[in-house]
Motif scaffolding. Structure first.
Motif, PDB file in Angstrom:
ATOM      1  N   ALA A 122      28.280  71.231  44.810  1.00  0.00           N
ATOM      2  CA  ALA A 122      28.510  69.996  45.559  1.00  0.00           C
ATOM      3  C   ALA A 122      27.357  69.043  45.300  1.00  0.00           C
ATOM      4  CB  ALA A 122      28.617  70.302  47.052  1.00  0.00           C
ATOM      5  N   ALA A 123      27.684  67.790  45.031  1.00  0.00           N
ATOM      6  CA  ALA A 123      26.671  66.749  44.839  1.00  0.00           C
ATOM      7  C   ALA A 123      26.817  65.746  45.980  1.00  0.00           C
ATOM      8  CB  ALA A 123      26.864  66.058  43.489  1.00  0.00           C
ATOM      9  N   TYR A 124      25.769  65.614  46.787  1.00  0.00           N
ATOM     10  CA  TYR A 124      25.826  64.744  47.958  1.00  0.00           C
ATOM     11  C   TYR A 124      25.343  63.340  47.616  1.00  0.00           C
ATOM     12  CZ  TYR A 124      26.704  69.013  50.537  1.00  0.00           C
ATOM     13  OH  TYR A 124      27.268  70.179  50.984  1.00  0.00           O
ATOM     14  N   MET A 125      25.725  62.397  48.437  1.00  0.00           N
ATOM     15  CA  MET A 125      25.411  60.998  48.168  1.00  0.00           C
ATOM     16  C   MET A 125      23.905  60.735  48.178  1.00  0.00           C
ATOM     17  SD  MET A 125      28.442  59.835  47.692  1.00  0.00           S
ATOM     18  CE  MET A 125      28.325  58.047  47.723  1.00  0.00           C
ATOM     19  N   ASP A 126      23.135  61.586  48.852  1.00  0.00           N
ATOM     20  CA  ASP A 126      21.681  61.406  48.908  1.00  0.00           C
ATOM     21  C   ASP A 126      20.958  62.106  47.755  1.00  0.00           C
ATOM     22  OD1 ASP A 126      21.886  64.061  49.562  1.00  0.00           O
ATOM     23  OD2 ASP A 126      21.074  63.873  51.586  1.00  0.00           O
ATOM     24  N   GLY A 127      21.707  62.661  46.795  1.00  0.00           N
ATOM     25  CA  GLY A 127      21.106  63.295  45.632  1.00  0.00           C
ATOM     26  C   GLY A 127      20.980  64.803  45.715  1.00  0.00           C
ATOM     27  N   ARG A 128      21.228  65.388  46.882  1.00  0.00           N
ATOM     28  CA  ARG A 128      21.152  66.845  47.013  1.00  0.00           C
ATOM     29  C   ARG A 128      22.309  67.521  46.275  1.00  0.00           C
ATOM     30  NH1 ARG A 128      22.506  68.654  51.811  1.00  0.00           N
ATOM     31  NH2 ARG A 128      23.422  66.642  52.435  1.00  0.00           N
ATOM     32  N   VAL A 129      22.060  68.743  45.794  1.00  0.00           N
ATOM     33  CA  VAL A 129      23.134  69.546  45.225  1.00  0.00           C
ATOM     34  C   VAL A 129      23.114  70.923  45.871  1.00  0.00           C
ATOM     35  CG1 VAL A 129      23.190  68.357  43.000  1.00  0.00           C
ATOM     36  CG2 VAL A 129      21.700  70.341  43.301  1.00  0.00           C
ATOM     37  N   GLU A 130      24.265  71.547  45.915  1.00  0.00           N
ATOM     38  CA  GLU A 130      24.397  72.857  46.562  1.00  0.00           C
ATOM     39  C   GLU A 130      25.461  73.657  45.820  1.00  0.00           C
ATOM     40  OE1 GLU A 130      26.194  74.530  50.779  1.00  0.00           O
ATOM     41  OE2 GLU A 130      25.154  72.602  50.772  1.00  0.00           O
ATOM     42  N   VAL A 131      25.101  74.851  45.384  1.00  0.00           N
ATOM     43  CA  VAL A 131      26.050  75.690  44.646  1.00  0.00           C
ATOM     44  C   VAL A 131      27.216  76.074  45.555  1.00  0.00           C
ATOM     45  CG1 VAL A 131      26.388  77.897  43.464  1.00  0.00           C
ATOM     46  CG2 VAL A 131      24.301  76.573  43.070  1.00  0.00           C
ATOM     47  N   ASN A 205      29.958  68.949  38.990  1.00  0.00           N
ATOM     48  CA  ASN A 205      29.459  68.521  40.292  1.00  0.00           C
ATOM     49  C   ASN A 205      30.570  67.806  41.045  1.00  0.00           C
ATOM     50  OD1 ASN A 205      26.290  68.878  40.117  1.00  0.00           O
ATOM     51  ND2 ASN A 205      26.979  68.081  38.139  1.00  0.00           N
ATOM     52  N   TYR A 206      30.920  68.320  42.214  1.00  0.00           N
ATOM     53  CA  TYR A 206      31.931  67.688  43.053  1.00  0.00           C
ATOM     54  C   TYR A 206      31.237  66.713  43.990  1.00  0.00           C
ATOM     55  CZ  TYR A 206      35.334  71.323  41.732  1.00  0.00           C
ATOM     56  OH  TYR A 206      36.188  72.156  41.052  1.00  0.00           O
ATOM     57  N   LEU A 207      31.484  65.436  43.805  1.00  0.00           N
ATOM     58  CA  LEU A 207      30.849  64.433  44.652  1.00  0.00           C
ATOM     59  C   LEU A 207      31.436  64.492  46.060  1.00  0.00           C
ATOM     60  CD1 LEU A 207      28.803  62.077  44.679  1.00  0.00           C
ATOM     61  CD2 LEU A 207      30.743  60.556  44.259  1.00  0.00           C
ATOM     62  N   GLN A 208      30.563  64.605  47.054  1.00  0.00           N
ATOM     63  CA  GLN A 208      31.004  64.683  48.454  1.00  0.00           C
ATOM     64  C   GLN A 208      31.071  63.266  49.018  1.00  0.00           C
ATOM     65  OE1 GLN A 208      31.694  68.110  49.580  1.00  0.00           O
ATOM     66  NE2 GLN A 208      31.551  68.036  47.340  1.00  0.00           N
ATOM     67  N   SER A 209      32.102  62.547  48.600  1.00  0.00           N
ATOM     68  CA  SER A 209      32.240  61.140  48.989  1.00  0.00           C
ATOM     69  C   SER A 209      32.963  61.026  50.323  1.00  0.00           C
ATOM     70  CB  SER A 209      32.999  60.362  47.917  1.00  0.00           C
ATOM     71  OG  SER A 209      34.278  60.924  47.698  1.00  0.00           O
ATOM     72  N   PRO A 210      32.653  59.990  51.114  1.00  0.00           N
ATOM     73  CA  PRO A 210      33.265  59.852  52.443  1.00  0.00           C
ATOM     74  C   PRO A 210      34.760  59.577  52.406  1.00  0.00           C
ATOM     75  CG  PRO A 210      31.922  57.929  51.903  1.00  0.00           C
ATOM     76  CD  PRO A 210      31.639  58.954  50.845  1.00  0.00           C
ATOM     77  N   GLY A 211      35.286  59.120  51.266  1.00  0.00           N
ATOM     78  CA  GLY A 211      36.703  58.806  51.185  1.00  0.00           C
ATOM     79  C   GLY A 211      37.592  59.994  50.884  1.00  0.00           C
ATOM     80  N   SER A 212      36.990  61.167  50.685  1.00  0.00           N
ATOM     81  CA  SER A 212      37.750  62.362  50.345  1.00  0.00           C
ATOM     82  C   SER A 212      38.749  62.711  51.448  1.00  0.00           C
ATOM     83  CB  SER A 212      36.779  63.523  50.135  1.00  0.00           C
ATOM     84  OG  SER A 212      37.354  64.746  50.426  1.00  0.00           O
ATOM     85  N   ILE A 213      39.895  63.292  51.060  1.00  0.00           N
ATOM     86  CA  ILE A 213      40.920  63.667  52.033  1.00  0.00           C
ATOM     87  C   ILE A 213      40.387  64.695  53.024  1.00  0.00           C
ATOM     88  CG2 ILE A 213      41.888  65.369  50.424  1.00  0.00           C
ATOM     89  CD1 ILE A 213      43.724  63.490  53.266  1.00  0.00           C
TER      90      ILE A 213
END
Length: 329
Positions: A122-131, A205-213
């Motif tokens: 997971a790639a977060y909007m603040d630059g963090r990543v998490e397996v 990397n899956y972007l964790q965007s706020p518009g996701s379902i």
């Protein structure tokens, strides 16, 4: 001859699509080795113009514009247009890690796979990543059913490198205009697959965007998601009945029961998150029982969902207490 087709649907992704496509060109591959098939699903924003500008500098980008068919329909268009040996799906708000694709191609060639599963984070909007998931089969080849029994695999379709022949020969296309289309698609893909290997090399990397379902607060989208889960439950339950009628063994029956358990947990989790009343939860469960799709007897891999599954199976009445408390928060 090009070896790999990377299918990228675009719809309302003008903020992300340039980074997505750039990540494809950060691979250890020549442009002669792969093609990018961008499917413009009638995007209303500037996504298409951005891709057209990028394509001016690359000879291996094909753009197909179509009337809106949803993510699944856009991927189907890409599958049908691809002429290469392998296919990779990449959502346009996600991006690849550098120099990983050759590793997956080498594994696919070496083991003649139906698909290769690879690591995802997971790639977060603040630059963090998490397996999220990272498996390795140590180059051992598994059937789809055996792989599903031995690994905590991803339900997603876009951390896999597919043989195009495998998709075509098994008529593996996505249902159009439906949420969680990946889940239904991958149920059929695992059922049909004879040769799978897993690589723990992190790939996407899956972007964790706020518009996701999954994070949307839109009531209409939430209702559609519930309706679509019901539909997919019906499809998978029917597939299970057909498999049993054809003499499938207990391993295949268990595979389907796990898939059904996960969806039943998911749909009830959604009601809890939406602070539905106990009466609404009970009514939905009765509806699913009547439709012959309710089962939570098989464990699911996520520990928190599995605890929730246990409560659904053994102590459903607790929701008579917990749901009113949630409404007070």
């Amino acid at each position: 001859m090009k070896k790999l087709s990377i299918i990228i649907p675009i719809y309302n992704v003008e903020k992300y699509v340039e980074k997505c496509i750039a990540s494809v060109y950060q691979q250890n591959l020549s442009e002669n080795d792969f093609e990018i098939i961008v499917v413009d699903d009638e995007s209303p924003d500037g996504s298409l113009a951005i891709v057209q500008r990028i394509a001016e500098n690359h000879s291996n980008i094909t753009i197909i514009s179509q009337k809106n068919k949803g993510l699944g329909g856009a991927r189907n268009t890409g599958i049908q247009a691809a002429k290469t040996k392998y296919i990779l799906f990449l959502d346009s708000d996600d991006f690849l890690e550098p120099n990983v694709l050759q590793t997956y191609l080498d594994l696919a060639d070496k083991h003649d796979t139906d698909f290769v599963e690879f690591g995802v984070q997971a790639a977060y909007m603040d630059g963090r990543v998490e397996v999220i998931k990272s498996n390795t089969s140590n180059e051992k080849v598994y059937s789809g059913i055996d792989y599903a029994s031995n690994f905590k695999y991803m339900y997603s379709s876009d951390n896999k490198l597919y043989s195009r022949e495998f998709l075509h020969s098994n008529k593996l296309l996505f249902i159009e205009h439906i949420y969680i289309e990946d889940y239904e698609f991958m149920t059929r893909a695992f059922r049909k697959a004879k040769r799978i290997v897993a690589s723990d090399v992190m790939g996407v990397n899956y972007l964790q965007s706020p518009g996701s379902i999954t994070r949307s607060t839109d009531p209409a989208k939430k209702q559609k998601k519930l309706d679509d889960i019901k539909r997919i439950l019906g499809i998978i339950a029917t597939a299970k009945k057909e498999a049993i009628a054809e003499g499938a063994g207990q391993d295949i029956e268990r595979f389907y029961d796990i898939r059904l358990s996960f969806l039943n947990v998911t749909i009830m989790t959604q009601l809890v998150k939406d602070k539905a009343s106990f009466g609404e939860m009970k009514k939905l469960r009765q509806e699913l029982v009547a439709a012959g799709v309710w089962t939570v007897k098989q464990p699911v891999v996520e520990w928190n969902r599995n605890v929730f599954r246990w409560v659904l199976k053994n102590a459903f009445g607790l929701f008579r207490i917990t749901q009113p408390l949630l409404k007070l928060r």
